[in-house]
Design a protein around this motif. Structure first.
Motif, PDB file in Angstrom:
ATOM      1  N   HIS A 275     -15.560 -26.762 -81.007  1.00 38.27           N
ATOM      2  CA  HIS A 275     -14.243 -27.290 -80.656  1.00 38.27           C
ATOM      3  C   HIS A 275     -14.341 -28.726 -80.159  1.00 38.27           C
ATOM      4  O   HIS A 275     -13.949 -29.054 -79.040  1.00 38.27           O
TER       5      HIS A 275
ATOM      6  N   PRO B   4      -0.910 -32.847 -79.146  1.00 39.82           N
ATOM      7  CA  PRO B   4      -1.348 -31.455 -79.360  1.00 39.82           C
ATOM      8  C   PRO B   4      -2.831 -31.346 -79.725  1.00 39.82           C
ATOM      9  O   PRO B   4      -3.462 -30.337 -79.461  1.00 39.82           O
TER      10      PRO B   4
ATOM     11  N   THR C  93      -5.316 -28.987 -77.679  1.00 38.03           N
ATOM     12  CA  THR C  93      -6.053 -27.882 -78.295  1.00 38.03           C
ATOM     13  C   THR C  93      -7.559 -28.061 -78.104  1.00 38.03           C
ATOM     14  O   THR C  93      -8.276 -27.108 -77.802  1.00 38.03           O
TER      15      THR C  93
ATOM     16  N   ASN D 119      -1.663 -22.166 -82.543  1.00 40.12           N
ATOM     17  CA  ASN D 119      -2.053 -23.158 -81.534  1.00 40.12           C
ATOM     18  C   ASN D 119      -1.094 -24.350 -81.558  1.00 40.12           C
ATOM     19  O   ASN D 119      -0.209 -24.447 -82.405  1.00 40.12           O
ATOM     20  N   ALA D 120      -1.309 -25.242 -80.603  1.00 37.04           N
ATOM     21  CA  ALA D 120      -0.386 -26.358 -80.416  1.00 37.04           C
ATOM     22  C   ALA D 120      -0.361 -27.297 -81.619  1.00 37.04           C
ATOM     23  O   ALA D 120       0.678 -27.858 -81.958  1.00 37.04           O
ATOM     24  N   MET D 121      -1.498 -27.438 -82.295  1.00 37.31           N
ATOM     25  CA  MET D 121      -1.544 -28.336 -83.451  1.00 37.31           C
ATOM     26  C   MET D 121      -0.679 -27.797 -84.584  1.00 37.31           C
ATOM     27  O   MET D 121       0.069 -28.541 -85.222  1.00 37.31           O
TER      28      MET D 121
ATOM     29  N   THR E 158      -7.499 -22.048 -85.187  1.00 32.78           N
ATOM     30  CA  THR E 158      -8.708 -22.072 -84.350  1.00 32.78           C
ATOM     31  C   THR E 158      -9.120 -20.667 -83.920  1.00 32.78           C
ATOM     32  O   THR E 158     -10.080 -20.502 -83.188  1.00 32.78           O
TER      33      THR E 158
END
Lengths: 453, 406
Positions: A393, A417, A421, B311-313, B354
C-alpha cells in the motif's frame, strides 16, 4: 538462548538505519526471552539500550576488566545530551595495522588449534596482544574513514577479549565492520557465526566498490554458517556478487517499532505557509539515496503546482552538490534543507509531511518508509529497494523515472482520496511488520544452526 | 423437469494507456494492449468455444441452446481487432438456438449514478444487438449482476423486458433455492432468473482445482448433479464468464472436452432439456416474490458493491466521472461522449480495489496495473484531460457564438 551480538552503532548515536535496526531487533529478541550481549565500538548510555547488555571497549580496559559483565547504568536523556562522545573514538585510534592484527590472530589460532593450551592459555596470549595495542593514544582526530580499517580490526580484538569472558551460544555480526570480529570470535570460541547484511558495498558505492571492504564482506559471508539478508534484493546480491550458496542465505525483513507517542507536537513550519503541501526526503544525502532524482522530480512538480515545498532532511557527502543543484534548477526557494534530524525533530517533520519520498538508487531494505507510514504519512518508494518487497500500500516508481515520480507526487497532492486510502491501508499494513517477527525468524535460524552443530 | 439455462458473459474493457498528468493528448486508450489481449483471448477462448458450441448445437438439431450477453465495447473491439470472432457469433445467431441478452453497452455502473445514462446505454446496446443478430433482447442483466428492487422498477418502466438475470445469493433466497423462476415485488411483468452459483462455480472456478474433493469434474458427474434437481426445481441457471473456457480454465484442463460431452449426458435423462432465458420465462410461472431492498452483485463472497465501491478512491473516481455528465452532453461532441462512456466501464473501478490486493488473487487477473493506486492516478489524470477538452470546446463555442452575434 544467549547471543553475542556485534554491532557498530546504537541509538541515539546513529548515522543511518543500522543502529535503528539493531535496536529494534535486540529489543524484540529480549521480549522473546533471548539474552543479547551487544558489543559496540563506542560506549552507549541511553534509555533505549536497557533491554540488552551493552558492552563497549571502554569497559574492558585493564583497570575495569572486572566490571565487564555488569549492565550499564541507565542515564536519563538530559544526561546523555551532556555527554560528548566525540572524544571516544580517538581512544580507538591506535595505529594497529590490519596486517598486524591478522598476524596476531593467526598466532592465537595456531595456539588454539594445537590444543596444547587451555582457554587459560589463550586468554593470556590475547591479553598480551591487547596490552601491546591497547594504549589510549592521544591520537589526532582525523578523517574517520582513513582509519576505518584499523578501527574495524581493533574492534575485533576487543570483541575476542570480551567474548572469552562471556557465555553464549551464537555469534551474530551486523555488517562488514563487525565481520572480522565475528570471524575471530567464532575461531576462538568455536561458536557458530551468523552474519547479518544490512547493506552491501555495491549499494553504498555502486560499481566503484572499495576492494578492501568488499573483501571483508566476502570473507565474512563465506565464513558464516548462515547469512541473514534484509531482503530478497540483497539476498540476490549476496549470491550473485559474493558467490555465496543460496541455501545459506535467509531473508529476514526489518520491522518498525510501534509509534507510541502519537500526539501532535507544536508545529514549527519555518519558511512554510500553512496552505503549502510538503514533500519529504529523509535520509543520508548520498549517491545511494538518489537525492538528485528527488530534485529532478521536484522541478517537474513545481512547473505544475505552486503551493508545495520540498524538504530535504539529512546530511551527507552530496549535500553541497544537491544544494547547488537546487539553486541551478531555479527551485532553491522551494527546497528546504534541514540537516540531520534526530528524535523529536524526525517526528515533527513526519507530522508536517504530505508525502514521503525515498528515491533510492539501491536500498537493501529501507526502514524509513516504515517509520513514515507509522506516522501516517503516505509513501513513494523506488522499486530498487528491499522494502518494496514487503509493502503493497505504497506508491512505487523506478528511481530514474523522474517523470513518473513527479506524476505520482502530483497525484498525491491533487487527489485527496489517494492520500487517504494510502494512509489508511499503509498504516494498517505497517502494523503487521513488527520486529518480533524478525526476532522470531532469527531464533528459528539460530535453532537450526545449533541443532546442526 | 430440469431445464438447463446457459448464459455466458462476453466482455473486454478498453484499457487505458499509461497517462501521466503531463500528457496533453486526447488519446486515452491503449490500442496495442487492447488489440493484443483481444486477439489472445480470441484465440484461446472465443474462437474455439464458438466453434465447439456451434458444432454441438448443429449436432443436437435444436435440443441444445445457450445465451450470451456481449457488451457493446467488446463487440467494437472484435470488429476492429479480430473480425473472425464476429462471423462466428453471427453463425451462432443463425442457428436459432442462441439468445442475446441486454445490458449496458459500456458495461457500466451507471444504474447507481444516472438513470438517464443507464437507459441510454441499454438502448444503445439493444440497437446494436438488433442490427447485428436480428434479435431484440427480452431479458436484461445488469453489469456484474448488480441488482435491487429499485433496478427492477426502472427496468419494468422500460416496458420491453420480460425478465432480469441476477445472482442467486443465499441471503435473498433464504430457505428457497435458485432453481425456480421468481419475481420482484411491485412488478407486473418482470420475472427473475437467479444464478445457481454453486453449480456455475463448479465449472467456472473449481473445474481444474486439484484440491477440490470432486476433482476431476466429468460431464457424467455434472449431469448427475443436474438430474438431482428434478423434483426440487425447474431450471438450472448456469451463468458464467465466457472466458472460463480456455482462458480461466486452460484448454489442457479438459474444459472444452467437458463442454463437448455435457449436452449428451444431460439429455440422457428424459426429464432434462436446454432452454434459453426467454424460454424459461415463457415456460415457467414465478413461484414467489424475492425481495432485494439492498443492492447485490455476483462478486466475491460478500456479493455486494465493495469490489467497485469499497474505498475512497473508487467512490471519488465514480463520483467525479458522473459529475460531468451535463458538461459532456453540453458539448454534443460524439467523440468526447464515447470516451467518457468508455471510462465508465466497471473494470476501471475494479482495478482500484484494495480489498484483496495484498493477498493477490482473482482481482489481479487481467489487471493491467501494478497497484490499485496506479490505476486511480491514471484514471484521474485521464479524467482531468477529458474535462479540459470539454471546457476548451465549450469556451471555443461560446466565443464563436459571441463573435457571430457581435
Amino acid at each position: 538462548m544467549k547471543i553475542f551480538m556485534l554491532g557498530w552503532e546504537f541509538p541515539p548515536f546513529i548515522s543511518g538505519g543500522l543502529g535503528t535496526a539493531c535496536h529494534g531487533l535486540t529489543k524484540a529478541m529480549s521480549s522473546l526471552g533471548m539474552h543479547v550481549t551487544f558489543v559496540v565500538p563506542k560506549p552507549v548510555e541511553t534509555d533505549s539500550s536497557t533491554h540488552v547488555k551493552m558492552l563497549s571497549p571502554l569497559q574492558c580496559q585493564p583497570p575495569k576488566a572486572s566490571s565487564v559483565s555488569k549492565s550499564r547504568e541507565i542515564l536519563t536523556e538530559e544526561e546523555i545530551a551532556n555527554v560528548s562522545f566525540r572524544h571516544i573514538p580517538s581512544a580507538l585510534k591506535a595505529y594497529t595495522t590490519p596486517e598486524y592484527y591478522e598476524h596476531k590472530i593467526e598466532d592465537i589460532l595456531t595456539l588454539r588449534s594445537r590444543q596444547t593450551v587451555t582457554e587459560e592459555g589463550v586468554i593470556p596470549a590475547i591479553e598480551e596482544w591487547l596490552h601491546e595495542t591497547d594504549p589510549i593514544m592521544p591520537a589526532k582526530i582525523d578523517d574517520y574513514g582513513d582509519d576505518m580499517y584499523s578501527e574495524v580490526h581493533r574492534y575485533a580484538a576487543y570483541a575476542v577479549r570480551l567474548a572469552l569472558k562471556e557465555d553464549f551460544d551464537i555469534i551474530h555480526a551486523h555488517d562488514w565492520m563487525t565481520y572480522p570480529a565475528g570471524i575471530a570470535v567464532a575461531a576462538v570460541t568455536g561458536k557458530p557465526l551468523v552474519v547479518h547484511i544490512h547493506s552491501t558495498e555495491f549499494d553504498r558505492s555502486g560499481e566503484h566498490v572499495n576492494q578492501m571492504v568488499y573483501d571483508i564482506e566476502r570473507r565474512g559471508l563465506h565464513a558464516a554458517q548462515k547469512v541473514i539478508a534484509v531482503s530478497h534484493l540483497t539476498r540476490n546480491v549476496v549470491i550473485s556478487r559474493y558467490g555465496v550458496l543460496g541455501e545459506k542465505v535467509e531473508v529476514v525483513y526489518n520491522g518498525v517499532e510501534q509509534n507510541g507517542d502519537n500526539r501532535m507536537l507544536a508545529f514549527n513550519r519555518v519558511g512554510i505557509r500553512n496552505d503549502e503541501k510538503i514533500v519529504l526526503f529523509l535520509g543520508r544525502i548520498t549517491m545511494q539515496k538518489g537525492p538528485e532524482y528527488f530534485l529532478m522530480a521536484a522541478r517537474k512538480v513545481l512547473a505544475e503546482e505552486e503551493n508545495v515545498k520540498f524538504v530535504v532532511a539529512g546530511s551527507g557527502d552530496m549535500m553541497h552538490q544537491i544544494i547547488e543543484m537546487a539553486a541551478q534548477m531555479g527551485i532553491g526557494h522551494k527546497v528546504l534543507f534541514t540537516g540531520f534530524l534526530r528524535g523529536k525533530d524526525v517526528q515533527k517533520v513526519y507530522e508536517m509531511a504530505d508525502l514521503y519520498v525515498m528515491p533510492s538508487v539501491s536500498e537493501p531494505f529501507g526502514i524509513a518508509p516504515l517509520e513514515a507510514l507509522n506516522h501516517d504519512v503516505p509513501v513513494l518508494i523506488s522499486k530498487q529497494s528491499g522494502v518494496s518487497e514487503v509493502l503493497t500500500h505504497v506508491l512505487k516508481v523506478d528511481f530514474w523515472d523522474v517523470n513518473e515520480m513527479a506524476n505520482k507526487i502530483l497525484a498525491v497532492l491533487r487527489y485527496p482520496p489517494l492520500q487517504m486510502t494510502l494512509r489508511e491501508h499503509g498504516n494498517f499494513e505497517v502494523r503487521r511488520l513488527r520486529w518480533e517477527g524478525a526476532a522470531e525468524k532469527c531464533r528459528g535460524i539460530y535453532q537450526e544452526m545449533l541443532t546442526r552443530v | 423437469m430440469a431445464s438447463v439455462c446457459f448464459y455466458f458473459q462476453v466482455h473486454q474493457p478498453f484499457r487505458l494507456r499509461h497517462y501521466t498528468v503531463f500528457e496533453k493528448s486526447p488519446r486515452y486508450f491503449d490500442e496495442f494492449k487492447n488489440a493484443s489481449i483481444c486477439r489472445k483471448v480470441a484465440n484461446k477462448c472465443y474462437l474455439p468455444s464458438n466453434r465447439l458450441l456451434l458444432d454441438v448445437i448443429r449436432r443436437f438439431e435444436g435440443r441444445f441452446k445457450i445465451s450470451y450477453s456481449i457488451t457493446g465495447i467488446v463487440l467494437e473491439q472484435f470488429k476492429k481487432y479480430c473480425p473472425e470472432v464476429m462471423s462466428t457469433f453471427d453463425a451462432l445467431a443463425q442457428t436459432g438456438c442462441v439468445e442475446f441478452i441486454a445490458e449496458t453497452y459500456y458495461h457500466s455502473l451507471s444504474f447507481l449514478y444516472s438513470s438517464d445514462e443507464f437507459i441510454a446505454q441499454i438502448n444503445k446496446h439493444s440497437e446494436l444487438i438488433q442490427q447485428l443478430y436480428g434479435q431484440t433482447p427480452r431479458v436484461f442483466r445488469n453489469t456484474e449482476l448488480i441488482y435491487s428492487n429499485a433496478l427492477a422498477e426502472t427496468i419494468e418502466k422500460m416496458d420491453r423486458f420480460d425478465a432480469i438475470i441476477t445472482e442467486g445469493a443465499d441471503h435473498i433466497l433464504g430457505h428457497r433455492n435458485s432453481n425456480f423462476v421468481y419475481r420482484p415485488p411491485n412488478c407486473e411483468r418482470l420475472k427473475l432468473l437467479l444464478k445457481n452459483y454453486s453449480l456455475s462455480d463448479d465449472i467456472a472456478f473449481r473445474f481444474s482445482n486439484k484440491g477440490w474433493n470432486e476433482y476431476p469434474l466429468t460431464a457424467d458427474k455434472f449431469a448427475h448433479w443436474i438430474n438431482r434437481v428434478n423434483g426440487n426445481g425447474q431450471c438450472v441457471n448456469l451463468f458464467m464468464d465466457y472466458e472460463t473456457f480456455g482462458e480461466h480454465q486452460w484448454e489442457d484442463t479438459g474444459i472444452f472436452s467437458f463442454m463437448y460431452h455435457l449436452p449428451e449426458k444431460v439429455l440422457e435423462h428424459p426429464d432434462n432439456n436446454f432452454m434459453t432465458p426467454s424460454e424459461v420465462v415463457d415456460t415457467y410461472d414465478a413461484v414467489d416474490v424475492v425481495d432485494v431492498p439492498r443492492i447485490i452483485s455476483w462478486a466475491d463472497t460478500e456479493r455486494d458493491l465493495s469490489a467497485w465501491l469499497g474505498n475512497a478512491m473508487q467512490s471519488n473516481a465514480l463520483h467525479e466521472i458522473y459529475k460531468f455528465e451535463k458538461l459532456i452532453k453540453q458539448t454534443q461532441n460524439e467523440e468526447l461522449l464515447a470516451d467518457w462512456r468508455r471510462l465508465q466501464t466497471s473494470d476501471h473501478f475494479y482495478y482500484m480495489c484494495t480489498k484483496y490486493f495484498a493477498d493477490g488473487d482473482v482481482h489481479k487477473y487481467f489487471n493491467p496495473y501494478e497497484s490499485p493506486y496506479d490505476s486511480y492516478i491514471n484514471f484521474m489524470n485521464v479524467l482531468g484531460n477529458l474535462r479540459q477538452q470539454c471546457t476548451q470546446l465549450l469556451s471555443d463555442d461560446d466565443s464563436k457564438v459571441l463573435s457571430e452575434t457581435s
